[in-house]
Enzyme design. Sequence first.
Site, mmCIF file in Angstrom:
data_model
loop_
_atom_site.group_PDB
_atom_site.id
_atom_site.type_symbol
_atom_site.label_atom_id
_atom_site.label_comp_id
_atom_site.label_asym_id
_atom_site.label_seq_id
_atom_site.Cartn_x
_atom_site.Cartn_y
_atom_site.Cartn_z
ATOM 1 N N SER A 170 0.798 -1.231 0.000
ATOM 2 C CA SER A 170 0.000 0.000 0.000
ATOM 3 C C SER A 170 0.828 1.278 0.000
ATOM 4 C CB SER A 170 -0.951 0.021 1.204
ATOM 5 O OG SER A 170 -0.234 0.171 2.413
ATOM 6 N N LYS B 171 0.655 4.712 6.877
ATOM 7 C CA LYS B 171 0.095 5.538 5.810
ATOM 8 C C LYS B 171 0.718 6.931 5.840
ATOM 9 C CE LYS B 171 -2.966 2.342 4.704
ATOM 10 N NZ LYS B 171 -2.769 1.499 3.500
#
Length: 239
Positions: free
Chosen positions: A53, A122
């Site tokens: 990701s 993230k």
Amino acid sequence: MSEAEATASSRHTRRGGVIGFLRDLLVIILIAVLLSFLLRTFFVRSFFIPSESMQHTLEIDDRILVNQLVPELVPVHRGDIVVFKDPGGWLLPRGTEPPRGFAKFLQSIGLAADTSNEYVVKRVIGVGGDRVACCDAQGRMTVNGVPLTEPYIVKPEGEERASAIDFDVTVPEGSLWVMGDNRYQSKDSRYNQDQPGRGFVPEDEVVGRAFVLNWPLDRFTWLGSPKGTFTGVDAAKEN
């Protein structure tokens, strides 16, 4: 001194030297373990990257070091790569066995990367009070109406939009809006708006900010926010 006495004295000296060396070595190891434990507890912690990701900033199985003074003493900024506890429903169960024995001990004192399945990595796009939206006519993200130039993101070939879905949210105070750099392969804030936290990450759940990619060595690099990406966003927020 007789020859026998000299031989015995020599053996005693050698034995004492070996024992002294082992004693000093044990002290050094204990000090190293203690320092590592203190660093892990208060300052720095190691994590590994389990998914794609955050490609290509972070690849699968990369190791990163995280500054745990963020956000307790140092505020979170837009563009920071942060590690946070799963707010609930973000992560799918992984089929990996939890660490045991010596591996678990090394993780507990900070000498090995944390491999538990409860943390997310993230990039921060919006902080409390920001209006984050996508996409404008050119397919860009906007924060407080300012379009972002994001050199770190990965998109499928032929795709121009910074997000596959449209959204327009205002980040609550004390929370963050986060997204993965691999925009079409990241289950981030966009895809967790149906969860209790509505996709926002409470700052209280942030473990810290990733500041260095330390393994593998051939990918060693300092991590941070690209210059210019969020220029003008604060001024737009004040207006």
